[in-house]
Design a protein around this motif. Sequence first.
Motif, PDB file in Angstrom:
ATOM      1  N   MET A   1     -10.876 -11.211 -21.290  1.00 57.34           N
ATOM      2  CA  MET A   1     -11.174  -9.975 -20.570  1.00 57.34           C
ATOM      3  C   MET A   1     -12.241  -9.183 -21.337  1.00 57.34           C
ATOM      4  SD  MET A   1      -8.554  -6.965 -19.322  1.00 57.34           S
ATOM      5  CE  MET A   1      -7.807  -6.808 -20.943  1.00 57.34           C
ATOM      6  N   LYS A   2     -13.218  -8.692 -20.614  1.00 55.42           N
ATOM      7  CA  LYS A   2     -14.303  -7.935 -21.225  1.00 55.42           C
ATOM      8  C   LYS A   2     -14.019  -6.446 -21.149  1.00 55.42           C
ATOM      9  CE  LYS A   2     -19.350  -7.690 -21.217  1.00 55.42           C
ATOM     10  NZ  LYS A   2     -20.587  -8.222 -20.597  1.00 55.42           N
ATOM     11  N   LEU A   3     -14.418  -5.711 -22.180  1.00 51.99           N
ATOM     12  CA  LEU A   3     -14.209  -4.270 -22.196  1.00 51.99           C
ATOM     13  C   LEU A   3     -14.906  -3.625 -21.002  1.00 51.99           C
ATOM     14  CD1 LEU A   3     -13.186  -1.681 -23.540  1.00 51.99           C
ATOM     15  CD2 LEU A   3     -15.276  -1.672 -24.925  1.00 51.99           C
ATOM     16  N   SER A   4     -14.162  -2.822 -20.285  1.00 50.23           N
ATOM     17  CA  SER A   4     -14.684  -2.067 -19.141  1.00 50.23           C
ATOM     18  C   SER A   4     -13.694  -0.954 -18.845  1.00 50.23           C
ATOM     19  CB  SER A   4     -14.839  -2.969 -17.911  1.00 50.23           C
ATOM     20  OG  SER A   4     -13.558  -3.352 -17.419  1.00 50.23           O
ATOM     21  N   LYS A   5     -13.935  -0.219 -17.786  1.00 49.56           N
ATOM     22  CA  LYS A   5     -13.010   0.837 -17.389  1.00 49.56           C
ATOM     23  C   LYS A   5     -11.651   0.279 -16.968  1.00 49.56           C
ATOM     24  CE  LYS A   5     -16.510   4.211 -15.961  1.00 49.56           C
ATOM     25  NZ  LYS A   5     -17.089   4.967 -14.831  1.00 49.56           N
ATOM     26  N   GLU A   6     -11.622  -1.028 -16.673  1.00 50.38           N
ATOM     27  CA  GLU A   6     -10.360  -1.647 -16.276  1.00 50.38           C
ATOM     28  C   GLU A   6      -9.428  -1.874 -17.459  1.00 50.38           C
ATOM     29  OE1 GLU A   6      -9.778  -1.993 -13.041  1.00 50.38           O
ATOM     30  OE2 GLU A   6     -11.762  -1.073 -12.805  1.00 50.38           O
ATOM     31  N   THR A 219     -22.331  -0.909 -40.203  1.00 50.65           N
ATOM     32  CA  THR A 219     -22.820  -2.291 -40.282  1.00 50.65           C
ATOM     33  C   THR A 219     -22.979  -2.937 -38.916  1.00 50.65           C
ATOM     34  OG1 THR A 219     -20.558  -3.089 -40.592  1.00 50.65           O
ATOM     35  CG2 THR A 219     -21.844  -2.630 -42.569  1.00 50.65           C
ATOM     36  N   GLY A 220     -22.410  -2.312 -37.890  1.00 52.68           N
ATOM     37  CA  GLY A 220     -22.623  -2.815 -36.545  1.00 52.68           C
ATOM     38  C   GLY A 220     -21.666  -3.925 -36.152  1.00 52.68           C
ATOM     39  N   PHE A 221     -22.176  -4.865 -35.375  1.00 55.53           N
ATOM     40  CA  PHE A 221     -21.330  -5.914 -34.805  1.00 55.53           C
ATOM     41  C   PHE A 221     -20.857  -6.873 -35.887  1.00 55.53           C
ATOM     42  CE2 PHE A 221     -20.427  -9.864 -32.542  1.00 55.53           C
ATOM     43  CZ  PHE A 221     -19.617  -9.392 -31.515  1.00 55.53           C
ATOM     44  N   PRO A 222     -19.564  -7.217 -35.898  1.00 53.79           N
ATOM     45  CA  PRO A 222     -19.021  -8.096 -36.940  1.00 53.79           C
ATOM     46  C   PRO A 222     -19.303  -9.569 -36.658  1.00 53.79           C
ATOM     47  CG  PRO A 222     -17.272  -7.426 -35.448  1.00 53.79           C
ATOM     48  CD  PRO A 222     -18.513  -6.696 -34.994  1.00 53.79           C
ATOM     49  N   ARG A 223     -20.543  -9.957 -36.885  1.00 49.34           N
ATOM     50  CA  ARG A 223     -20.932 -11.344 -36.615  1.00 49.34           C
ATOM     51  C   ARG A 223     -20.050 -12.309 -37.400  1.00 49.34           C
ATOM     52  NH1 ARG A 223     -26.420  -9.190 -36.820  1.00 49.34           N
ATOM     53  NH2 ARG A 223     -26.644  -9.852 -38.987  1.00 49.34           N
ATOM     54  N   GLY A 224     -19.644 -13.377 -36.727  1.00 55.49           N
ATOM     55  CA  GLY A 224     -18.798 -14.377 -37.339  1.00 55.49           C
ATOM     56  C   GLY A 224     -17.317 -14.057 -37.281  1.00 55.49           C
ATOM     57  N   GLN A 225     -16.961 -12.873 -36.791  1.00 58.53           N
ATOM     58  CA  GLN A 225     -15.547 -12.472 -36.712  1.00 58.53           C
ATOM     59  C   GLN A 225     -15.126 -12.198 -35.269  1.00 58.53           C
ATOM     60  OE1 GLN A 225     -16.363  -9.239 -39.803  1.00 58.53           O
ATOM     61  NE2 GLN A 225     -14.290  -9.863 -40.379  1.00 58.53           N
ATOM     62  N   ARG A 230     -11.312 -10.370 -31.093  1.00 55.82           N
ATOM     63  CA  ARG A 230     -10.803 -10.597 -29.747  1.00 55.82           C
ATOM     64  C   ARG A 230      -9.274 -10.601 -29.743  1.00 55.82           C
ATOM     65  NH1 ARG A 230     -12.787 -15.322 -28.988  1.00 55.82           N
ATOM     66  NH2 ARG A 230     -14.823 -14.522 -28.338  1.00 55.82           N
ATOM     67  N   GLU A 231      -8.707 -11.238 -30.751  1.00 58.01           N
ATOM     68  CA  GLU A 231      -7.250 -11.271 -30.854  1.00 58.01           C
ATOM     69  C   GLU A 231      -6.699  -9.898 -31.200  1.00 58.01           C
ATOM     70  OE1 GLU A 231      -3.736 -13.606 -33.382  1.00 58.01           O
ATOM     71  OE2 GLU A 231      -5.835 -14.225 -33.562  1.00 58.01           O
ATOM     72  N   ARG A 232      -7.378  -9.196 -32.071  1.00 59.18           N
ATOM     73  CA  ARG A 232      -6.893  -7.881 -32.498  1.00 59.18           C
ATOM     74  C   ARG A 232      -6.970  -6.856 -31.376  1.00 59.18           C
ATOM     75  NH1 ARG A 232      -9.458  -4.228 -37.486  1.00 59.18           N
ATOM     76  NH2 ARG A 232      -8.489  -2.255 -36.892  1.00 59.18           N
ATOM     77  N   LEU A 233      -8.076  -6.856 -30.633  1.00 57.93           N
ATOM     78  CA  LEU A 233      -8.303  -5.825 -29.630  1.00 57.93           C
ATOM     79  C   LEU A 233      -7.707  -6.178 -28.276  1.00 57.93           C
ATOM     80  CD1 LEU A 233     -12.065  -5.038 -30.416  1.00 57.93           C
ATOM     81  CD2 LEU A 233     -10.051  -3.803 -31.238  1.00 57.93           C
TER      82      LEU A 233
END
Length: 499
Positions: A1-6, A219-225, A230-233
């Motif tokens: 699922m992608k972050l959105s208003k839903e 630092t911005g986007f956590p590349r490689g993580q 995804r599991e955490r959020l």
Amino acid sequence: MKLSKEVPNSSSYQHLPAKVLQIGEGNFLRGFIDWMIQEMNKQGVFNGSVIAVQPTPHGKVLPKLAAQDYLYTAVLRGRKNGETVDYHEVISSISGGINPYSDWPAMKRVVESADLQLIVSNTTEAGIVYQEEPYAGDVSPLSYPGKLAALLHHRFTHYEGAGDKGLYILPCELIEENGKKLKSIVHRVAEDWGYSEAFFEWLDHSNVFCDTLVDRIVTGFPRGQEAEYRERLGYDDELITVGEPYHLFAIDADERFKDIFPLHKAGLNVKWGGVQEQRDLKVGLLNGPHTLMTPVGYLAGADTVLGVMTTPSLRSFVEQGFLDIQEALPMKEEVKKEFTSGVVDRFLNPYNKHFLLDIGMNSFFKYTSRLLPRLKTHAVRGELPETLVLALAALLVYYKPVRTTEKGLIAERGGEEYETRENPVVNTLLLDTWQAIEEGRITILAAVRSILSREDIWGEDLDAMNGLAERVAAHIETILIEGMAAAVKKVVGSGSVKS
């Protein structure tokens, strides 16, 4: 699922009036200003939202923001008051976005709004520069000062010069007296375009350009993580913005602005006034070491600030650099040492991956504003600290191109290519110079002299600095022949060279 208003989240502030027009939508503004506005909204002391503006024609962030309904996740990780912080929150302070290059009329509509109170920006040090350009009214100017001049003039016209319809302008770019400099360039652009005396009167007396200083490592986007987050959020977010808990916003503003933008009422670390001393400390002893370590560390094989600080030889180089910078700053020794100690702790934050390639964008401007003033202070004393000289030499090698694209120079480390970002003037100079070196048409020393003499890049003729060109050229030869590790080894512990 992608972050959105839903995706369920605790609160949304996108319905609030758009009080802020934000030129820039990158990691820093999202992890600093937009997070602060969310904090104020949570406590009911600001009650406003942000319109984010794509700052360059080739921006990639705004479409991603739009695809996520202008939502993103802020993650703060590190130490605060002796406690471990590992916190995340969906930020909903951005209510919309505009690409001015495809929809300039939308920008005009925003500045027509009576809700609008301030314009903030972070276009990097390279963004607040004068650029002669035409403006016919229907297409966005390219430069940020050009955009600002056009938008302020449109607001002036729309409200028929009403004195109470001026705005507060908060540039977050890391240049000295950023508000004053931005205002002077807006004046110059407005003069180019023949705006009326009445507009200049309104510009000067109804609008407030604030000098500011910002401080937070984002630092911005956590590349490689990605999988871990995804599991955490519980959702995918292409714009996760990771930063440290520490933050500081120093602003020179009038009393009215404290009520309009009441950061202090939300418990945020704001200093009203005192920008210059805070700036000298921060630019000198946080941003300066970042710029010092980036080309040296990256060409030595490190990818992140933490990688530099956990490599013994590179850490010794950075620590020597701290001492050299401290010696060129006028503050009390205990103030400098205390600030440096805090910065070292921040650099050693194990949670944040602060990529050197990200810090390396527009490094010529960064060296000029962050390290060159310290080098000049030492030069007046008849010495050239080898840390600052090696950083300059490494900078020239960092931009040694193997090919070019429409976006800039592509360089190489250990057989792997990496992208660089610089202004076109610097890119052309480096491309031509390195080609001439490789073809044997010019020596490294002659090439260095040619580059250092460019007043349009450095603001002065650096070749006039006694002994600098020779030391830079010597370091470049070491880097090219023996490698960066050998160059660092020669510098660590060597201190300053008398010129």
